[in-house]
Design an enzyme around this catalytic site. Structure first.
Site, PDB file in Angstrom:
ATOM      1  N   THR A  31       0.853  -1.188   0.000  1.00 18.16           N
ATOM      2  CA  THR A  31       0.000   0.000   0.000  1.00 18.16           C
ATOM      3  C   THR A  31       0.889   1.237   0.000  1.00 18.16           C
ATOM      4  O   THR A  31       2.078   1.143  -0.312  1.00 18.16           O
ATOM      5  CB  THR A  31      -0.983  -0.024   1.198  1.00 18.16           C
ATOM      6  OG1 THR A  31      -1.936   1.030   1.039  1.00 18.16           O
ATOM      7  CG2 THR A  31      -0.278   0.130   2.542  1.00 18.16           C
ATOM      8  N   ASN A  32       0.347   2.402   0.333  1.00 18.44           N
ATOM      9  CA  ASN A  32       1.154   3.626   0.431  1.00 18.44           C
ATOM     10  C   ASN A  32       0.574   4.501   1.543  1.00 18.44           C
ATOM     11  O   ASN A  32      -0.431   4.147   2.156  1.00 18.44           O
ATOM     12  CB  ASN A  32       1.188   4.358  -0.920  1.00 18.44           C
ATOM     13  CG  ASN A  32      -0.195   4.780  -1.360  1.00 18.44           C
ATOM     14  OD1 ASN A  32      -0.840   5.594  -0.725  1.00 18.44           O
ATOM     15  ND2 ASN A  32      -0.667   4.191  -2.454  1.00 18.44           N
TER      16      ASN A  32
END
Ligand code: C5P
Length: 209
Positions: free
Chosen positions: A22-23
């Site tokens: 993810t980020n």
């Protein structure tokens, strides 16, 4: 009054049943844009990846996990909307294969083979009707204006909002809005709520009849 679709937050791409990529997108800019659009009298639907942020209660929120789910939800919703603001940070890659079981440690390095996920804004931008509009975001560290304008063109956006990496997971933001002619429409800085109000104003002035 318009019906505005907003993509917001990060997406997740699973590697195995418990691990994912993810980020650091918080969804705060999406929440601020939703609040600004509602304050301006518009209807808002938000398609959001997993976030902790509170969206305005007046907004309809469609939760999604992956980039593919975000795109599928946008394809369903966009035809009944006047415009899309793509402020989400969807994962650009996913493992080619998701393991059905938790990958066990062996003491040896492992290799993940990653393939690109679809680009949500570009897919919607390619399908928009003449009366519909699309606003994209670009987070750039070098050749910022040039790269942002290339993205605007490639994703068929009407405006692109350029910001720096300091925008990620922060309370404040500094942005420049560029139009299709490459003209700087607005330079905005301050708390995300104020920047969002400025972006909404530019959208109303330039893109809404
Ligand atoms: O290409 P880049 O990720 O820098 O472009 C950013 C813009 O594209 C943002 O508006 C973001 O929401 C959108 N985007 C998308 N789907 C992706 C990647 C980016 O909609 N897979």
């Amino acid at each position: 009054m318009a019906h505005i679709l907003i993509t917001s937050g990060p997406t997740r791409q699973y590697i195995d049943p418990v691990r994912y990529m993810t980020n650091g997108s918080s969804g705060r800019m999406g929440a601020s844009l939703a609040a600004a659009a509602i304050a301006a009298g518009h209807d808002v639907t938000i398609i959001s990846g997993p976030v902790q942020v509170d969206y305005p209660i007046e907004a309809r929120v469609i939760p999604v996990i992956t980039t593919e789910e975000m795109l599928a939800a946008c394809e369903l919703e966009f035809p009944s909307c006047d415009g899309l603001i793509g402020v989400a940070a969807p994962c650009d890659y996913r493992p080619e294969r998701v393991e059905g079981h938790k990958i066990a440690k062996t003491g040896q390095p492992i290799t993940l083979h990653l393939i690109e996920t679809p680009d949500v804004v570009a897919t919607i931008g390619a399908k928009k009707k003449p009366q519909q509009w699309v606003v994209g975001f670009a987070l750039e560290t070098e050749d910022a204006r040039f790269r942002a304008l290339v993205k605007l063109e490639k994703k068929n956006c009407d405006l692109i909002v350029l910001n720096g990496p300091e925008a990620m997971n922060a309370a404040e933001n500094q942005v420049e809005i560029l139009d299709r002619a490459g003209t700087s429409v607005a330079l905005l800085s301050g708390p995300k709520e104020e920047v969002a109000a400025g972006i909404m104003q530019a959208i109303q002035t330039r893109l809404m009849k």
